[in-house]
Scaffold this motif. Structure first.
Motif, mmCIF file in Angstrom:
data_model
loop_
_atom_site.group_PDB
_atom_site.id
_atom_site.type_symbol
_atom_site.label_atom_id
_atom_site.label_comp_id
_atom_site.label_asym_id
_atom_site.label_seq_id
_atom_site.Cartn_x
_atom_site.Cartn_y
_atom_site.Cartn_z
ATOM 1 N N GLU A 10 0.861 -1.174 0.000
ATOM 2 C CA GLU A 10 0.000 0.000 0.000
ATOM 3 C C GLU A 10 0.899 1.226 0.000
ATOM 4 O O GLU A 10 1.850 1.301 0.784
ATOM 5 N N ILE A 11 0.669 2.141 -0.951
ATOM 6 C CA ILE A 11 1.461 3.374 -0.977
ATOM 7 C C ILE A 11 0.496 4.559 -0.915
ATOM 8 O O ILE A 11 -0.419 4.658 -1.733
ATOM 9 N N ASN A 12 0.728 5.432 0.037
ATOM 10 C CA ASN A 12 -0.135 6.615 0.246
ATOM 11 C C ASN A 12 -1.618 6.253 0.258
ATOM 12 O O ASN A 12 -2.437 6.917 -0.383
ATOM 13 N N LEU A 15 -3.897 0.781 -2.579
ATOM 14 C CA LEU A 15 -3.469 -0.611 -2.611
ATOM 15 C C LEU A 15 -2.878 -0.903 -3.993
ATOM 16 O O LEU A 15 -3.585 -0.887 -5.005
ATOM 17 N N ILE A 16 -1.570 -1.136 -4.045
ATOM 18 C CA ILE A 16 -0.875 -1.342 -5.329
ATOM 19 C C ILE A 16 -0.793 -2.837 -5.642
ATOM 20 O O ILE A 16 -0.973 -3.253 -6.780
ATOM 21 N N LEU A 17 -0.521 -3.643 -4.630
ATOM 22 C CA LEU A 17 -0.522 -5.097 -4.781
ATOM 23 C C LEU A 17 -1.395 -5.702 -3.703
ATOM 24 O O LEU A 17 -1.319 -5.294 -2.532
ATOM 25 N N PRO A 35 -1.373 -4.730 -17.477
ATOM 26 C CA PRO A 35 -1.535 -3.364 -17.990
ATOM 27 C C PRO A 35 -0.658 -2.343 -17.264
ATOM 28 O O PRO A 35 -0.158 -2.625 -16.169
ATOM 29 N N ASN A 36 -0.489 -1.194 -17.868
ATOM 30 C CA ASN A 36 0.254 -0.092 -17.245
ATOM 31 C C ASN A 36 -0.358 0.216 -15.888
ATOM 32 O O ASN A 36 -1.577 0.258 -15.741
ATOM 33 N N GLY A 37 0.498 0.426 -14.910
ATOM 34 C CA GLY A 37 0.025 0.738 -13.571
ATOM 35 C C GLY A 37 -0.457 -0.469 -12.797
ATOM 36 O O GLY A 37 -0.998 -0.338 -11.693
ATOM 37 N N GLY A 38 -0.258 -1.675 -13.358
ATOM 38 C CA GLY A 38 -0.746 -2.897 -12.724
ATOM 39 C C GLY A 38 0.076 -3.369 -11.534
ATOM 40 O O GLY A 38 -0.316 -4.310 -10.841
ATOM 41 N N GLY A 39 1.236 -2.759 -11.321
ATOM 42 C CA GLY A 39 2.038 -3.106 -10.147
ATOM 43 C C GLY A 39 3.268 -3.956 -10.443
ATOM 44 O O GLY A 39 3.918 -4.454 -9.521
ATOM 45 N N LYS A 40 3.630 -4.093 -11.707
ATOM 46 C CA LYS A 40 4.760 -4.960 -12.080
ATOM 47 C C LYS A 40 6.090 -4.441 -11.528
ATOM 48 O O LYS A 40 6.858 -5.193 -10.927
ATOM 49 N N THR A 41 6.353 -3.159 -11.762
ATOM 50 C CA THR A 41 7.612 -2.579 -11.269
ATOM 51 C C THR A 41 7.642 -2.604 -9.745
ATOM 52 O O THR A 41 8.677 -2.884 -9.138
ATOM 53 N N THR A 42 6.492 -2.359 -9.134
ATOM 54 C CA THR A 42 6.423 -2.405 -7.668
ATOM 55 C C THR A 42 6.757 -3.811 -7.160
ATOM 56 O O THR A 42 7.544 -3.964 -6.212
ATOM 57 N N LEU A 43 6.224 -4.824 -7.823
ATOM 58 C CA LEU A 43 6.515 -6.206 -7.436
ATOM 59 C C LEU A 43 8.019 -6.484 -7.519
ATOM 60 O O LEU A 43 8.621 -7.055 -6.599
ATOM 61 N N PRO A 78 16.774 -1.774 -14.499
ATOM 62 C CA PRO A 78 15.567 -1.003 -14.185
ATOM 63 C C PRO A 78 14.777 -0.652 -15.436
ATOM 64 O O PRO A 78 15.324 -0.675 -16.538
ATOM 65 N N GLN A 79 13.506 -0.321 -15.233
ATOM 66 C CA GLN A 79 12.689 0.140 -16.353
ATOM 67 C C GLN A 79 13.342 1.398 -16.916
ATOM 68 O O GLN A 79 13.759 2.282 -16.173
ATOM 69 N N LYS A 80 13.417 1.449 -18.222
ATOM 70 C CA LYS A 80 14.182 2.521 -18.866
ATOM 71 C C LYS A 80 13.485 3.863 -18.743
ATOM 72 O O LYS A 80 12.320 4.004 -19.067
ATOM 73 N N ASP A 157 13.317 -5.208 -16.084
ATOM 74 C CA ASP A 157 12.036 -4.495 -16.135
ATOM 75 C C ASP A 157 11.885 -3.857 -17.519
ATOM 76 O O ASP A 157 12.509 -2.847 -17.817
ATOM 77 N N GLU A 158 11.077 -4.479 -18.356
ATOM 78 C CA GLU A 158 10.852 -4.041 -19.739
ATOM 79 C C GLU A 158 12.157 -3.855 -20.507
ATOM 80 O O GLU A 158 12.466 -2.757 -20.989
ATOM 81 N N PRO A 159 12.906 -4.950 -20.639
ATOM 82 C CA PRO A 159 14.235 -4.843 -21.266
ATOM 83 C C PRO A 159 14.208 -4.498 -22.748
ATOM 84 O O PRO A 159 15.182 -3.969 -23.259
ATOM 85 N N THR A 190 7.415 -7.531 -18.971
ATOM 86 C CA THR A 190 7.353 -7.236 -20.401
ATOM 87 C C THR A 190 5.924 -6.985 -20.885
ATOM 88 O O THR A 190 4.964 -7.481 -20.305
ATOM 89 N N HIS A 191 5.819 -6.186 -21.948
ATOM 90 C CA HIS A 191 4.539 -6.015 -22.641
ATOM 91 C C HIS A 191 4.553 -6.791 -23.953
ATOM 92 O O HIS A 191 3.616 -6.707 -24.741
ATOM 93 N N ASP A 192 5.635 -7.517 -24.163
ATOM 94 C CA ASP A 192 5.921 -8.140 -25.440
ATOM 95 C C ASP A 192 5.316 -9.537 -25.553
ATOM 96 O O ASP A 192 6.027 -10.504 -25.824
HETATM 97 N N1 LIG Z 1 6.443 5.590 -5.045
HETATM 98 C C1 LIG Z 1 5.159 5.628 -5.402
HETATM 99 N N2 LIG Z 1 4.328 6.551 -4.893
HETATM 100 C C2 LIG Z 1 3.024 6.594 -5.226
HETATM 101 N N3 LIG Z 1 2.448 5.733 -6.093
HETATM 102 C C3 LIG Z 1 3.224 4.790 -6.635
HETATM 103 C C4 LIG Z 1 4.620 4.685 -6.338
HETATM 104 N N4 LIG Z 1 5.133 3.648 -7.036
HETATM 105 C C5 LIG Z 1 4.102 3.157 -7.751
HETATM 106 N N5 LIG Z 1 2.972 3.839 -7.512
HETATM 107 C C6 LIG Z 1 1.657 3.550 -8.116
HETATM 108 O O1 LIG Z 1 1.478 2.148 -8.123
HETATM 109 C C7 LIG Z 1 0.819 1.727 -9.306
HETATM 110 C C8 LIG Z 1 1.639 0.657 -9.974
HETATM 111 O O2 LIG Z 1 2.837 1.203 -10.481
HETATM 112 P P1 LIG Z 1 3.943 0.312 -11.172
HETATM 113 O O3 LIG Z 1 5.049 1.229 -11.588
HETATM 114 O O4 LIG Z 1 4.293 -0.812 -10.260
HETATM 115 O O5 LIG Z 1 3.156 -0.244 -12.446
HETATM 116 P P2 LIG Z 1 3.664 -1.090 -13.693
HETATM 117 O O6 LIG Z 1 2.816 -2.308 -13.771
HETATM 118 O O7 LIG Z 1 5.135 -1.274 -13.618
HETATM 119 O O8 LIG Z 1 3.291 -0.132 -14.929
HETATM 120 P P3 LIG Z 1 4.034 0.094 -16.353
HETATM 121 O O9 LIG Z 1 3.605 -1.033 -17.242
HETATM 122 O O10 LIG Z 1 3.457 1.390 -16.824
HETATM 123 O O11 LIG Z 1 5.497 0.168 -16.103
HETATM 124 C C9 LIG Z 1 0.622 2.981 -10.151
HETATM 125 O O12 LIG Z 1 -0.711 3.410 -9.994
HETATM 126 C C10 LIG Z 1 1.580 3.981 -9.567
HETATM 127 O O13 LIG Z 1 1.097 5.279 -9.692
#
Ligand SMILES: Nc1ncnc2c1ncn2[C@@H]1O[C@H](COP(=O)(O)OP(=O)(O)OP(=O)(O)O)[C@@H](O)[C@H]1O
Ligand SMILES: [Mg+2]
Length: 255
Positions: A10-12, A15-17, A35-43, A78-80, A157-159, A190-192
């Motif tokens: 949970e960020i701010n 719920l991200i994951l 999808p974008n914003g789905g939480g992949k980079t966070t994971l 890292p994601q570019k 992350d999205e190489p 990846t989105h590929d």
């Molecule tokens: N440090 C942070 N502070 C606030 N919100 C965050 C932070 N990091 C991620 N988020 C939010 O968490 C959600 C998931 O972000 P994340 O970068 O994990 O998505 P993603 O699946 O990697 O997307 P993409 O395919 O666009 O790279 C987004 O809504 C993002 O705004």
């Protein structure tokens, strides 16, 4: 190798994951899609110990992520984001940075940097300014940096972002090669989806929750795609030109 159990982030107040659980076996290539914003980079950042879970457990070879990463066994791409084209750092130095946690004498490090630049086909660019390379060339250099310490776990992350179709194919061949030759476990965001089917062992479909966990063929055939992205994706993937469908002998639906 990696055990993720009931992970919540949970960020701010968002719920991200939510309740994410899966395992990664040694030597596997795992694709994390969604999808974008789905939480992949966070994971990925949780696996690297950069983001703390709100709830749940992540263990890598029985250790918590921070301790595992400290042992120098993880390579990370890292994601570019866009690199500053005027940033005055050489290709050689970028790769050298990957050895920052090792205590080899400088001469040995130098030898290794050249060896790994050669491995990604970039040795002749060693004295170039990193910022002046093309996007695909930069990705190759960043890969060399990520694998030079001979990690047991490589997190990408999205190489393939910004890499052309031909270079992309070479790049995936390269990932297969290092997985096979060096036994590296690979987690790749990846989105590929059209290109990864022939070599990933497992697909993690993520959109806050885990929407899919299984092999690639099932991922295409089941309703997983609909659930993860919405139904438009199925139309795209199940087009007559779809290489992946041909590869897996999946019947192309007419819409
Ligand atoms: N440090 C942070 N502070 C606030 N919100 C965050 C932070 N990091 C991620 N988020 C939010 O968490 C959600 C998931 O972000 P994340 O970068 O994990 O998505 P993603 O699946 O990697 O997307 P993409 O395919 O666009 O790279 C987004 O809504 C993002 O705004
Ligand atoms: Mg991301």
């Amino acid at each position: 190798m990696i055990k993720i159990e009931n992970l919540y982030v949970e960020i701010n107040g968002n719920l991200i994951l939510e309740d994410v659980s899966f395992e990664v076996k040694k030597g596997e290539i795992v694709a994390v899609v969604g999808p974008n914003g789905g939480g992949k980079t966070t994971l990925v950042k949780v696996i690297l110990g950069f983001v703390q879970p709100t709830k749940g457990k992540v263990l890598i070879e029985g250790k918590n992520p921070k301790d595992y990463v400290k042992s120098g066994k993880v390579g990370y791409l890292p994601q570019k984001s866009s690199y500053d084209r005027d940033f005055p750092v050489s290709v050689f130095d970028v790769v050298m940075f990957g050895l920052i946690n090792t205590s080899l004498p400088y001469k040995e490090k130098e030898k290794k940097v050249l060896e790994y630049l050669n491995y990604v086909g970039m040795q002749q660019y060693k004295d170039y300014s990193f910022g002046k390379l093309s996007g695909g060339q930069q990705q190759r250099v960043m890969i060399a940096r990520a694998i030079i310490s001979q990690p047991e776990l490589l997190i990408l992350d999205e190489p393939s972002t910004g890499i052309d179709v031909v270079a992309q194919e070479n790049f995936y061949e390269f990932i297969k090669k290092i997985n096979k030759e060096k036994g590296i476990t690979v987690i790749m965001v990846t989105h590929d989806i059209g290109a990864i089917g022939s070599f990933v062992n497992k697909v993690v479909g993520l959109n806050r929750r885990l929407h899919y966990l299984g092999d690639f063929k099932e991922f295409l055939q089941k309703e997983a795609l609909d659930k993860l992205y919405g139904s438009e994706v199925k139309l795209l993937i199940h087009s007559p030109e779809c290489f992946t469908c041909q590869h897996f002998n999946i019947e192309v639906k007419k819409h």
